[in-house]
Design a protein around this motif. Structure first.
Motif, PDB file in Angstrom:
ATOM      1  N   SER A 151     -66.956  67.522  46.349  1.00  0.00           N
ATOM      2  CA  SER A 151     -65.738  68.308  46.491  1.00  0.00           C
ATOM      3  C   SER A 151     -65.936  69.461  47.468  1.00  0.00           C
ATOM      4  O   SER A 151     -65.082  69.730  48.316  1.00  0.00           O
ATOM      5  CB  SER A 151     -65.304  68.836  45.126  1.00  0.00           C
ATOM      6  N   ASN A 152     -67.072  70.147  47.366  1.00  0.00           N
ATOM      7  CA  ASN A 152     -67.363  71.251  48.287  1.00  0.00           C
ATOM      8  C   ASN A 152     -67.489  70.755  49.721  1.00  0.00           C
ATOM      9  O   ASN A 152     -66.962  71.375  50.654  1.00  0.00           O
ATOM     10  CB  ASN A 152     -68.649  71.960  47.860  1.00  0.00           C
ATOM     11  N   ILE A 153     -68.196  69.644  49.896  1.00  0.00           N
ATOM     12  CA  ILE A 153     -68.354  69.076  51.243  1.00  0.00           C
ATOM     13  C   ILE A 153     -67.007  68.633  51.800  1.00  0.00           C
ATOM     14  O   ILE A 153     -66.682  68.868  52.975  1.00  0.00           O
ATOM     15  CB  ILE A 153     -69.354  67.904  51.212  1.00  0.00           C
ATOM     16  N   PHE A 154     -66.199  67.984  50.963  1.00  0.00           N
ATOM     17  CA  PHE A 154     -64.867  67.537  51.382  1.00  0.00           C
ATOM     18  C   PHE A 154     -64.030  68.728  51.839  1.00  0.00           C
ATOM     19  O   PHE A 154     -63.346  68.667  52.872  1.00  0.00           O
ATOM     20  CB  PHE A 154     -64.190  66.813  50.218  1.00  0.00           C
ATOM     21  N   LEU A 155     -64.091  69.827  51.089  1.00  0.00           N
ATOM     22  CA  LEU A 155     -63.315  71.004  51.452  1.00  0.00           C
ATOM     23  C   LEU A 155     -63.832  71.628  52.744  1.00  0.00           C
ATOM     24  O   LEU A 155     -63.062  72.210  53.512  1.00  0.00           O
ATOM     25  CB  LEU A 155     -63.361  72.020  50.311  1.00  0.00           C
ATOM     26  N   ALA A 156     -65.141  71.496  52.998  1.00  0.00           N
ATOM     27  CA  ALA A 156     -65.704  72.028  54.245  1.00  0.00           C
ATOM     28  C   ALA A 156     -65.106  71.343  55.460  1.00  0.00           C
ATOM     29  O   ALA A 156     -64.984  71.960  56.529  1.00  0.00           O
ATOM     30  CB  ALA A 156     -67.220  71.867  54.243  1.00  0.00           C
TER      31      ALA A 156
END
Length: 446
Positions: A151-156
């Motif tokens: 999720s964090n990577i996707f948001l990045a």
């Protein structure tokens, strides 16, 4: 309401599985690293829909470049159509992030904690106990942790890695919306990989449904050679009736992540993961029969025992793809760092000046497409044209735009017709950033 049938695929680590694993780890490395790699001062890949800013390998695309985005999307779609027509759904089994995460991350964690497919099935069917609770808790805890990381990577990719790091390091109350978005995406990814799983490929994803339209009897897909394998049956000595090479061990069904029997022909649920090829090759080795009873083959090759041939529609798709890529490349090469739009001031025509000159009033808007502020000046291409500024900016900020308002003054002796095409260059020192034209209106001398 009918319950989803849980699939417990057996893992066979054959040659193709090892190749898939190596490719998957490469893609995972790129996926996690790309938001934190910079090129030309920009994130390697950024899809910032909120600010309408897209970055691919250091090249920035703003809303003014939307036509390039559409053309690139069309090229990608035609490529997928062409690739699927030739090779079937190989993308799904080898490159798709859904398959990579499910088969190469989540499935391996599941096997590490719960054991092989048989032990997992027994554990799920067993009554609740301390051992079962601890294993389930550990598995789903790790599942959610990985989903939170994804999720964090996707948001990045959406808001940028710098903004993501601010959300992580600064107090929560300063980034409420970003904090909520991370947790929403984390729960979605957790449900996809822990519960929905193969239904994403067989029900949700529209790409699998397109196969029936794109495939023909010349398409190379994972297929069972029924000419060689039938009639199938158990291997017995002194068999009176000759059988095919398939011994009906059903290992190809046991390893399939979507639970299909490849021997029933090409099916929409098949993601071409090649697990059945590894399983069948292993069995053929044991019974001393040739490999590739299940392999990459077209229906025409199996039916007619002929070689691979390109169908007419492959040529059509190929020509269309080359044309689109050629057009996109031409437009990208000719794309200017600063885009200029010039318009005559509304409600004005021309102004007669003394001595013997005429002027038109214009407004020019410059949009900066580079990753740095740009200093500029507007230069008329004809030496007899003079620019008189009303509003004269000299710098365009990063990702911004600015407007210049000016008169173009021309001697009446140079006016040959009522409407004259005039040109300008936008320069930064000696570098030409853009060229643009407009129409100059003036009365004609008799």
């Amino acid at each position: 309401m009918m319950q989803q049938k849980r699939i417990y695929p057996k893992i066979i680590k054959g040659a193709l599985y090892r190749y898939r694993s190596a490719l998957s780890y490469l893609f995972l490395l790129l996926l996690f690293a790309a938001p934190f790699i910079t090129l030309n001062g920009e994130q390697l890949v950024l899809l910032n829909v909120l600010e309408r800013k897209f970055v691919f390998f250091g090249i920035i695309f703003w809303p003014q470049d939307f036509y390039l985005f559409v053309l690139a999307l069309l090229s990608f779609i035609v490529f997928i159509v062409l690739f699927t027509t030739v090779f079937g759904r190989v993308f799904c089994g080898w490159i798709c992030p859904q398959t990579i995460f499910l088969e190469m991350v989540y499935r391996k964690i599941e096997n590490w904690i719960g054991g092989d497919h048989i032990k997992q099935q027994k554990l799920d069917n067993a009554p609740m106990s301390t051992k079962k609770f601890l294993k389930k808790a550990a598995k789903h805890g790790i599942f959610f942790g990985i989903a939170f990381l994804i999720s964090n990577i996707f948001l990045a990719y959406i808001i940028g890695s710098a903004q993501l790091l601010r959300i992580i390091t600064e107090p929560v109350h300063m980034h409420i919306s970003g904090f909520i978005a991370i947790w929403i995406f984390a729960f979605v990814f957790y449900l996809v990989f822990s519960r929905v799983r193969e239904l994403v490929c067989t029900v949700v994803c529209p790409y699998g449904r397109l196969q029936s339209v794109l495939l023909d009897d010349q398409s190379i897909v994972v297929a069972y050679d029924y000419q060689r394998g039938e009639p199938r049956g158990k291997l017995r000595r002194h068999e009176e009736k000759p059988l095919g090479d398939c011994i009906d061990c059903k290992l190809c069904v046991q390893v399939c992540p979507t639970g299909i029997d490849i021997r029933n022909g090409t099916q929409l649920e098949c993601v071409n993961c090649t697990a059945c090829i590894d399983a069948c090759n292993m069995v053929m080795d044991k019974i001393d029969r040739p490999r590739q009873l299940i392999g990459f083959k077209s229906e025409a090759q199996i039916r007619d025992r002929t070689g691979f041939r390109l169908s007419r529609k492959i040529y059509v798709y190929g020509v269309l793809l080359v044309g689109l890529i050629g057009l996109l490349t031409t437009l990208l090469v000719g794309r200017s760092d600063v885009e200029t739009t010039i318009l005559r001031a509304s409600g004005t025509l021309y102004q007669l000046r003394e001595p013997d000159s005429v002027s038109n009033l214009y407004t020019a808007e410059m949009v900066n497409k580079t990753s740095r502020p740009v200093g500029f000046s507007i230069v008329a291409l004809k030496p007899y044209m003079r620019i008189q500024y009303v509003q004269k900016p000299d710098t365009i900020g990063y990702g911004g735009s600015t407007k210049a308002t000016f008169f173009v003054v021309m001697p009446t002796s140079e006016v040959k017709k009522y409407k004259t095409q005039i040109g300008f260059e936008l320069r930064s020192d000696t570098t030409v950033l853009d060229r643009f034209k407009t129409t100059f209106i003036a009365p004609v001398n008799d």
